[in-house]
Design a protein around this motif. Sequence first.
Motif, PDB file in Angstrom:
ATOM      1  N   TYR A  55      40.272  50.854  33.014  1.00 51.31           N
ATOM      2  CA  TYR A  55      40.672  50.631  34.194  1.00 51.31           C
ATOM      3  C   TYR A  55      41.025  51.728  35.120  1.00 51.31           C
ATOM      4  O   TYR A  55      42.022  51.749  35.930  1.00 51.31           O
TER       5      TYR A  55
ATOM      6  N   LEU B  51      37.673  51.151  39.358  1.00 58.74           N
ATOM      7  CA  LEU B  51      38.234  50.331  40.029  1.00 58.74           C
ATOM      8  C   LEU B  51      37.486  50.396  41.597  1.00 58.74           C
ATOM      9  O   LEU B  51      37.236  49.452  42.144  1.00 58.74           O
TER      10      LEU B  51
ATOM     11  N   ARG C 207      35.385  47.716  43.480  1.00 60.82           N
ATOM     12  CA  ARG C 207      36.098  47.020  44.657  1.00 60.82           C
ATOM     13  C   ARG C 207      34.918  47.150  45.665  1.00 60.82           C
ATOM     14  O   ARG C 207      34.808  46.515  46.829  1.00 60.82           O
TER      15      ARG C 207
ATOM     16  N   ALA D  45      27.033  37.517  25.583  1.00 59.69           N
ATOM     17  CA  ALA D  45      28.428  36.937  25.019  1.00 59.69           C
ATOM     18  C   ALA D  45      29.452  36.299  26.175  1.00 59.69           C
ATOM     19  O   ALA D  45      30.086  35.913  26.004  1.00 59.69           O
ATOM     20  N   CYS D  46      28.809  36.688  27.339  1.00 60.64           N
ATOM     21  CA  CYS D  46      29.988  36.495  28.433  1.00 60.64           C
ATOM     22  C   CYS D  46      29.188  35.764  29.662  1.00 60.64           C
ATOM     23  O   CYS D  46      29.847  35.431  30.637  1.00 60.64           O
TER      24      CYS D  46
ATOM     25  N   GLY E  27      29.982  39.620  37.372  1.00 60.30           N
ATOM     26  CA  GLY E  27      30.576  40.243  36.019  1.00 60.30           C
ATOM     27  C   GLY E  27      31.838  40.783  36.091  1.00 60.30           C
ATOM     28  O   GLY E  27      32.409  40.804  37.253  1.00 60.30           O
ATOM     29  N   CYS E  28      32.054  41.479  35.013  1.00 58.31           N
ATOM     30  CA  CYS E  28      33.629  42.415  35.186  1.00 58.31           C
ATOM     31  C   CYS E  28      33.502  43.427  35.589  1.00 58.31           C
ATOM     32  O   CYS E  28      32.351  43.927  36.100  1.00 58.31           O
ATOM     33  N   ALA E  29      34.654  44.203  36.006  1.00 60.20           N
ATOM     34  CA  ALA E  29      34.734  45.340  36.695  1.00 60.20           C
ATOM     35  C   ALA E  29      33.716  46.265  35.940  1.00 60.20           C
ATOM     36  O   ALA E  29      33.388  47.278  36.813  1.00 60.20           O
TER      37      ALA E  29
ATOM     38  N   ARG F 239      34.332  46.039  21.882  1.00 57.17           N
ATOM     39  CA  ARG F 239      34.401  44.760  22.661  1.00 57.17           C
ATOM     40  C   ARG F 239      33.928  44.967  24.057  1.00 57.17           C
ATOM     41  O   ARG F 239      33.315  44.151  24.801  1.00 57.17           O
ATOM     42  N   ARG F 240      33.840  46.174  24.829  1.00 50.58           N
ATOM     43  CA  ARG F 240      33.233  46.376  25.837  1.00 50.58           C
ATOM     44  C   ARG F 240      31.887  47.193  26.129  1.00 50.58           C
ATOM     45  O   ARG F 240      31.452  47.305  26.962  1.00 50.58           O
TER      46      ARG F 240
ATOM     47  N   HIS G  87      37.724  38.757  37.337  1.00 46.89           N
ATOM     48  CA  HIS G  87      36.694  38.475  36.319  1.00 46.89           C
ATOM     49  C   HIS G  87      37.582  38.249  34.736  1.00 46.89           C
ATOM     50  O   HIS G  87      38.315  39.092  34.587  1.00 46.89           O
TER      51      HIS G  87
ATOM     52  N   HIS H 228      36.843  38.511  31.771  1.00 49.46           N
ATOM     53  CA  HIS H 228      36.630  39.542  30.827  1.00 49.46           C
ATOM     54  C   HIS H 228      37.854  40.722  31.118  1.00 49.46           C
ATOM     55  O   HIS H 228      38.464  41.285  30.196  1.00 49.46           O
ATOM     56  N   ASP H 229      37.964  41.122  32.500  1.00 51.11           N
ATOM     57  CA  ASP H 229      38.874  41.978  32.953  1.00 51.11           C
ATOM     58  C   ASP H 229      40.363  41.474  32.628  1.00 51.11           C
ATOM     59  O   ASP H 229      40.999  42.363  32.222  1.00 51.11           O
ATOM     60  N   LEU H 230      40.470  40.472  33.069  1.00 49.81           N
ATOM     61  CA  LEU H 230      41.774  39.806  32.736  1.00 49.81           C
ATOM     62  C   LEU H 230      42.159  39.509  31.389  1.00 49.81           C
ATOM     63  O   LEU H 230      43.348  40.137  30.979  1.00 49.81           O
TER      64      LEU H 230
ATOM     65  N   ASP I 273      41.057  41.444  28.669  1.00 50.23           N
ATOM     66  CA  ASP I 273      41.254  42.672  28.288  1.00 50.23           C
ATOM     67  C   ASP I 273      42.621  43.304  28.743  1.00 50.23           C
ATOM     68  O   ASP I 273      43.084  43.888  27.913  1.00 50.23           O
ATOM     69  N   LEU I 274      42.942  43.391  30.100  1.00 46.10           N
ATOM     70  CA  LEU I 274      44.183  43.739  30.356  1.00 46.10           C
ATOM     71  C   LEU I 274      45.677  42.894  29.876  1.00 46.10           C
ATOM     72  O   LEU I 274      46.671  43.427  29.404  1.00 46.10           O
TER      73      LEU I 274
ATOM     74  N   GLN J 103      45.855  44.323  26.353  1.00 46.04           N
ATOM     75  CA  GLN J 103      46.677  45.519  26.211  1.00 46.04           C
ATOM     76  C   GLN J 103      48.111  45.316  26.242  1.00 46.04           C
ATOM     77  O   GLN J 103      48.925  46.261  25.962  1.00 46.04           O
TER      78      GLN J 103
ATOM     79  N   GLY K 197      35.179  33.967  28.658  1.00 39.36           N
ATOM     80  CA  GLY K 197      33.698  33.984  28.405  1.00 39.36           C
ATOM     81  C   GLY K 197      33.124  32.286  28.900  1.00 39.36           C
ATOM     82  O   GLY K 197      33.889  31.660  29.547  1.00 39.36           O
TER      83      GLY K 197
ATOM     84  N   VAL L  61      46.718  45.355  38.638  1.00 41.25           N
ATOM     85  CA  VAL L  61      45.795  46.834  38.023  1.00 41.25           C
ATOM     86  C   VAL L  61      44.517  46.654  38.790  1.00 41.25           C
ATOM     87  O   VAL L  61      44.050  47.532  39.392  1.00 41.25           O
ATOM     88  N   LEU L  62      43.907  45.417  38.997  1.00 43.26           N
ATOM     89  CA  LEU L  62      42.603  45.064  39.257  1.00 43.26           C
ATOM     90  C   LEU L  62      42.748  45.364  40.932  1.00 43.26           C
ATOM     91  O   LEU L  62      41.620  45.546  41.432  1.00 43.26           O
TER      92      LEU L  62
ATOM     93  N   LYS M  27      44.866  46.918  43.095  1.00 43.71           N
ATOM     94  CA  LYS M  27      45.640  47.941  43.752  1.00 43.71           C
ATOM     95  C   LYS M  27      45.009  48.692  44.701  1.00 43.71           C
ATOM     96  O   LYS M  27      43.651  48.745  44.629  1.00 43.71           O
TER      97      LYS M  27
END
Lengths: 137, 407
Positions: free
Chosen positions: A4, A9, A13, A34-35, A59-61, A101-102, B343, B345-347, B349-350, B353, B361, B404-405, B407
């Motif tokens: 990230y 990011l 955004r 998968a997602c 989708g994701c970031a 995984r990504r 999202h 997935h992002d959540l 993943d973070l 961590q 999913g 994080v996402l 900021k």
Amino acid sequence: MDLYAEHILEHHRHPRHKSPIANRTIEHAENNPACGDTLALELKIKKGKIEAAGWNGSGCALSQAGISMLLEKITGMSVSDVEKFSPKDMRSLLGVPLTTRRLQCAFLPLLALHNALRKSKGGQTETWPELLDQDQE
Amino acid sequence: MALDSAVIRRQFPFLQERKHPVYLDSAASAQKPDCVLQAMDTFTRTRYANVHRGLYALSEQATDLFEQSRNTVRTFLRARHADEIVFTKSTTEALNLIARSWGHATLRKGDAVALTILEHHSAIVPWLQLKEEKGIEIVWIGIDDQGNVQREELTRALGKGNVRLVSVTGLSNVLGVRPPVGEIAAEARRAGALVAVDAAQWIGHHPISVRELDCDFLAFSGHKPYGPTGIGALYAKRELLRSMPPFLGGGMMIREVHRNGFTPADAPQKFEAGTPPVTEAVGLKAALEWLEAIGWNDIESHEAHLMRVAFDTLRTIPGLRILGPKTPDGASGCVSFVVEGTHPHDLTDLLGQQGFCLRAGHHCAQPLHERLGIPASVRLSVALYNTEEEIRALGPAIARARSVLSK
């Protein structure tokens, strides 16, 4: 560096090219089984060049930033150069470390791009395993 | 609370690791207690042989253990007969067995199978395959916004007279809701339809009695109730199993084979072609006995408490929306949610961590997510070894991930 990272990011955004384009010559959609991330790509190809590119999806970031960065990169490039764009190129474009995984999030934009171009030539589309194989090379 | 979670946690090697994450993904697969690992280890090291084959003592003992495991499953499910238990690879294989054997042999074009929108892909796809192959009809039974099955839709579907089977989950792997399986089974039976229950999630959280439910089929996997992967079981009524053709051909499933034909063995062996998961059966037996020894009252009250804490924690997070039940007493085992602008997935993943394991999913329930109008969600699931503190710590962790996402 973290996945990230600020540039990811920032694209997430403020995604670039996230709109339909006029006079598109190809459209192609891919999803991530998968997602459920989806990505619909539109290209306008003229005289062997990518004149314009647009997309829509959710989708994701990482996948969203990835398509934003990819379309910024390829707009104006020749189709023959874009066809050569590899998973390795995608990795360096993203510039963040990718874990297993990504991988599918990171490469969804590339799969959509490859398959849009293949489709425009009437060829067979690339599968996920085929794309991930190129990443091993 | 009667259950001492320190005593439970000591039995899980995973939780003895110096730096272990907070594991909130037991709905995907549960961690294993020592007794399960030891039972499998001892068997593999000192008692190992194939089953139903050798005439030597070692093979006979292995066969005894394998059949004792079947009997443990029978007792656990409160089934009448041990031969009503077919060992499979997983819930998925068990549900496929129903479609491939019973469905393939009995369903004709125009017959219908009714599925709730809560179902997991493994209770959906085998029937969609039969739809493609034979032209059967799939009838979907919807839910209300809290995840309750719309009973009037079921009644309407059954009224058409062509529904031959109703497949329903005993506990949704996304919303944590528990459809009234017994009532659904009774109504289906009155309409002449069979009932298949997906108990993959139910099995580790609440007691099951197939006799009380009077269901025709019930499927579960070993690795959700703290047992090993690679083994699952299908319960089916004895007379049904007798009428069903074999699912896979091979060794062990036959009575005799000649150059021009074969006669299948009796159930359950008829459905267990090839060397079965013997070691895993030993582990499954240990897991089910371990659960029964703890006792369902303690299990249910501990997990109900964890669900209340989960709802309390999630509700304090701005922009977070819990899917399905409005209150924790409506959900069991898991709760799923979405966070505005983030999202899944992002959540996750973070969160990963930060040492929290949660799944993101569509959780193999895409039709349900379509119904909910979202592509994906985040799922928090609880097990016996989880504590209130672990779940409370998730609140600040989600806030940190969001910062994080955004900021």
